[in-house]
Design an enzyme around this catalytic site. Sequence first.
Site: not given
Length: 816
Positions: A356, A544-545, A550, A652, A656
Amino acid sequence: MVFDAEQFKENLTARLRRQYGKDITQATKHDLFDAVSASALEIIMPNWMETRRTYEAKPTKQLYYLSAEFLMGRALSNNLINAQIFDSVKEVLNGMNINYDMIEDEEPDAGLGNGGLGRLAACFLDSLATLQYPGHGYGIRYEYGMFEQHIVDGEQVEYPDNWLKHRDPWEVKRSDLSVTVKFGGQIKYGKTPDGQDRFYIENAEEITATPYDMPVVGYGNNTVNTLRLWQASSPNGFDLQLFNDMQYHRAVEKQNNAENISRVLYPNDNGPMGKELRLRQQYFFTSASLQDLVHFFVRTVGTDFSKFPDYHVIQLNDTHPVVAIPEFMRILIDEYNVGWNDAWNIAGKTFAYTNHTILAEALEKWPIETFKNLLPRIYQIVEEINRRFVIELRQKFPNDYEKQNHMSIIHDGKVYMGWLAIHACFSVNGVAELHTKLLKEQEFKNWNAIYPQKFNNKTNGVTQRRWLLSSNPELAEFITKRIGHGWETELSKLKELEKYVNDDASLNELMAIKLHNKEALANYLKHTQNEFLDPESIFDTQVKRLHEYKRQLLNVFHIMYLYNRIVDDPSYNPPARTFIFGAKAASGYRRAKAIIKLINTVADRVNTDRRVGGKLRVVFVENYRVSVAEKIIPASDVSEQISTAGYEASGTSNMKFMMNGALTIGTMDGANIEIVHEAGKENAVIFGLTSDEIIKINKEHSYNPQKYLDRNPALARVVNQLVDGTYDRTGLLFKELHDSIVYGVEGQRPDVYFILADFDSYVQAQEKLAKLYADKRGWAQKALLNIANSGKFSSDRTIEDYVRDIWHINKIEIKR
């Protein structure tokens, strides 16, 4: 499923009477939630039992998904929708003067996961059941999940996520299937009657693993698969003699140590004790799961383990469960007298591995001392696997000692779990086209050279049942009204929506739905956080995390830049924007926590400055989780997918958001590339360096962040505001963030994730978005085209890809 309204009411009232000694007039909201859930489970249970009976009556190959996380969210609505009894239950409750929405809000999110890896696992289970494949999950029943996040003075404060404060009405305890997992001890040698060496452990610490089963309900069919979660306890954890000697803490010490294994998801592992607990967790649930599978195999098929791969394929969700490979070898060799070569061949046909991330920190490496002390026999097996592998490497690369050392599973004082997975498993897959390409050409280049047949791509997906049908019912109705049913299980049918791209009535209705969802989110945040959002503004969302790659920090820098422009130039009149953040930072991740503090500090300044005049608002949503995501995602206009190119495996949340009509602003990273390919580049806003450009810069060591500060005074001002007293009088609060960008800290080069290099491009992309939003009709068209072209990103498609290329399992219809 057959729904009997009178039977449902009878079950509900009986549950209240037996469990709580109450009738409906006396019941609390939680009592009612529990009773409704238990009554729904009564309806689901016959199908669950029949599914198990069908699989057992004629044993067939089944998929077992081993994962440290299953981010399931709330179960009630999802199960009712998949069982297709949602409307019937709601109607019965209305007739009993029970508000369904009130009951739904009583359910806590299951504390079984945190990020995309865990949510992916949950989506996969949903799709397996919906597609009628025999596929099940194995994990840990975390007592407190990760943590409940509170924001106090702008900082993340962690409280226990006591999601099991009340019993979980969706789980079934299976004490009859408990197994024992052993840690530590000494390796002893013995001989079998035929003279073979055999190993066993003495003086080991024994932990009881007790399974709790949760139903996974397929949509519109009778399949109910199982998520089996293990809880840890000590078989002799209470010492009565010590207790009577008034040594109360020592009397329960063994029990506490055992229960710590299933206490918390991802405990802080910055120190040796934390690392040991993480390894204990991973071995605990993989050993228990494998014992469960082997016991069932022996009971139903026998002890010819050459047939084991005919009935089992085990997918390892990232490196967390990779210790299952040597544990499987141990069970076969030590408990069933299988020879080494046979055991290795069986394992090699059974296990598959999903990677991942390319981040080194997530490719787990265990200190030899920790691994060996905790799992002495497992370490011995890994040593033997590695010894044989190194012989192969010497034959393949006879003079390349550097490559031999790098690829060795044990080197530099560590056990490399990613290397073990690639060597042992028959399949190694990435989760987006770019991610798999980078694995093969960069991170796992040497491995791809010797095992090219193992590597493959399986682009992630999400289940439309939860992320559209359940979380956005108005949009689901909009879709069904135009293209009919069927998209719920075949998302590619959404392509038919393209014919409405010039239909003004449809576009107006779509935007009305979005506005209604924005109003609902604004109302939720008003009541939960006292935040006041303008539904007419652009809802620009990054949830998100919290991790540096990120790049929530890039988003904040842009907000600081916008704020400066608005304050400096009263004539500057951008469209009103609401920037929404939601994320948890790992307990030991200091810099991620500093970013949360910065977001909230900037929010306090921006939201209280009258000069902003409603043009800008920032909100950090506390304790982000699945049930909150189900409110945020349908309400968002813009989806922030701004990771450094080449660092996000897939993502992901981007899928969405797309499915719910948000436009992506992002780099060409992860699944963004495929989203742009499906929806068209004109229906997203792309910026920044590409992964190839970043790889080139890293190879040449040519990155100089100072040049970006020198040529852009506005950016230099934003960065300097971290330490010049603008947001913190001492200038110290955000100094580490500042220094990590400008100078580099802890041996890292400055600006590891290229925030400064991408800043100008990001600002231009944001300006383009603002102009696009001003054209309401054009924006609606782009939103509709994103929805229409999101079909590829269903987890149903992903599962079919796994089945075709890796798992080779067959659909089984459950008949009742």
